[in-house]
Write a protein that holds these residues in place. Structure first.
Motif, mmCIF file in Angstrom:
data_model
loop_
_atom_site.group_PDB
_atom_site.id
_atom_site.type_symbol
_atom_site.label_atom_id
_atom_site.label_comp_id
_atom_site.label_asym_id
_atom_site.label_seq_id
_atom_site.Cartn_x
_atom_site.Cartn_y
_atom_site.Cartn_z
ATOM 1 N N GLY A 20 0.854 -1.172 0.000
ATOM 2 C CA GLY A 20 0.000 0.000 0.000
ATOM 3 C C GLY A 20 0.890 1.221 0.000
ATOM 4 N N SER A 22 1.160 5.718 -0.563
ATOM 5 C CA SER A 22 0.439 6.974 -0.435
ATOM 6 C C SER A 22 1.341 8.126 -0.826
ATOM 7 C CB SER A 22 0.022 7.192 1.018
ATOM 8 O OG SER A 22 -0.597 6.070 1.541
ATOM 9 N N TYR A 44 -8.168 5.633 11.336
ATOM 10 C CA TYR A 44 -8.289 5.747 9.885
ATOM 11 C C TYR A 44 -6.954 5.384 9.245
ATOM 12 C CZ TYR A 44 -12.430 8.355 11.197
ATOM 13 O OH TYR A 44 -13.626 8.720 11.745
ATOM 14 N N ILE A 45 -7.012 4.568 8.220
ATOM 15 C CA ILE A 45 -5.803 4.267 7.454
ATOM 16 C C ILE A 45 -5.771 5.253 6.296
ATOM 17 C CG2 ILE A 45 -4.555 2.553 6.101
ATOM 18 C CD1 ILE A 45 -5.959 0.395 7.773
ATOM 19 N N LEU A 46 -4.800 6.150 6.346
ATOM 20 C CA LEU A 46 -4.696 7.200 5.338
ATOM 21 C C LEU A 46 -3.769 6.722 4.233
ATOM 22 C CD1 LEU A 46 -4.194 10.184 7.810
ATOM 23 C CD2 LEU A 46 -6.344 9.331 6.831
ATOM 24 N N GLY A 47 -4.342 6.348 3.138
ATOM 25 C CA GLY A 47 -3.539 5.849 2.042
ATOM 26 C C GLY A 47 -4.284 5.947 0.740
ATOM 27 N N TYR A 112 -3.936 -2.685 2.140
ATOM 28 C CA TYR A 112 -4.740 -2.107 3.204
ATOM 29 C C TYR A 112 -6.099 -1.689 2.669
ATOM 30 C CZ TYR A 112 -0.254 -2.026 5.505
ATOM 31 O OH TYR A 112 0.945 -2.397 6.037
ATOM 32 N N ASN A 113 -7.048 -1.561 3.569
ATOM 33 C CA ASN A 113 -8.388 -1.117 3.210
ATOM 34 C C ASN A 113 -8.518 0.355 3.618
ATOM 35 O OD1 ASN A 113 -11.102 -0.559 2.963
ATOM 36 N ND2 ASN A 113 -11.769 -2.514 3.820
ATOM 37 N N TYR A 114 -8.639 1.227 2.636
ATOM 38 C CA TYR A 114 -8.716 2.671 2.871
ATOM 39 C C TYR A 114 -10.155 3.192 2.861
ATOM 40 C CZ TYR A 114 -3.875 2.017 1.348
ATOM 41 O OH TYR A 114 -2.592 1.575 1.207
ATOM 42 N N ALA A 117 -11.437 5.887 5.573
ATOM 43 C CA ALA A 117 -10.915 7.251 5.367
ATOM 44 C C ALA A 117 -11.598 7.918 4.178
ATOM 45 C CB ALA A 117 -9.409 7.220 5.164
ATOM 46 N N ARG A 118 -11.894 7.159 3.155
ATOM 47 C CA ARG A 118 -12.560 7.730 1.984
ATOM 48 C C ARG A 118 -14.008 8.100 2.290
ATOM 49 N NH1 ARG A 118 -9.849 3.307 -1.859
ATOM 50 N NH2 ARG A 118 -7.898 4.401 -2.230
ATOM 51 N N CYS A 125 -7.417 10.688 -2.861
ATOM 52 C CA CYS A 125 -5.983 10.696 -3.158
ATOM 53 C C CYS A 125 -5.748 10.881 -4.649
ATOM 54 C CB CYS A 125 -5.342 9.398 -2.686
ATOM 55 S SG CYS A 125 -5.408 9.203 -0.900
#
Length: 181
Positions: A20, A22, A44-47, A112-114, A117-118, A125
């Motif tokens: 993953g 970013s 939150y996974i920011l990617g 990863y599962n984003y 965050a979306r 992104c």
């Protein structure tokens, strides 16, 4: 490191794996969005993207016109190469193109599962191609692409004292680890 090795044509092969990734600018935006829109206690996974190494190199090829590696090596062979280059590359004055740790990471799919965050933050992104193009342009503008003999090294850069070193900072009398900034 991966992009620089690619630009220097030091990436002749790849391992089946993925990661993953970013754009740091999008991650910074994600932090601001999390402060404004995030729910307290929520993570939150920011990617931006999950990409295989083959896809990653393919996008770099489109941007740079440097041929992407098309030889996939099994991890056992990559470990052997890492072991050999650990001893040979320093003799040539270069860091190893791949390390044991690189192989440990590259042979897996670090996806990863984003979605959260979306959906909850509204994080959008930029395309990976834009990030890679900007990164390549920056590396070249900073003349970090040492593999190109037509690009002289930058002379206005402070001398580095070793991997990860920072300039020595002297503390005034009475200051220590508890000093306030």
């Amino acid at each position: 490191k991966t992009i620089l090795a690619y630009l220097e044509r030091r990436a002749p092969a790849y391992i089946a794996g993925g990661f993953g990734c970013s754009d740091v600018r999008d991650v910074a935006t994600g932090h601001v969005l999390a402060m404004d829109r995030g729910q307290p206690g929520r993570r939150y996974i920011l990617g931006g993207w999950n990409v295989t190494l083959r896809e990653f190199y393919g996008q770099l090829e489109q941007i740079t016109r440097i041929p992407a590696p098309n030889l996939r090596v099994p991890p056992v062979l990559a470990y052997a190469i890492a072991l050999i280059t650990k001893w040979i590359e320093p003799i040539r004055g270069k860091p190893p193109v791949i390390t044991w740790g690189d192989v440990d990471n590259a042979r897996l799919y670090w996806f990863y599962n984003y979605t959260r965050a979306r959906e909850e933050l509204g994080l959008r992104c930029r395309p990976l191609t834009e990030t890679l193009r900007d990164t390549v342009e920056w590396l070249r503008s900073e003349r970090i692409h040492v593999g190109d003999p037509t690009v002289p090294p930058r002379l206005d850069r402070p001398e580095r004292r070793g991997p990860g070193s920072a300039p020595h900072i002297k503390l005034r009398s009475g200051e220590g680890s508890n000093a306030r900034v």
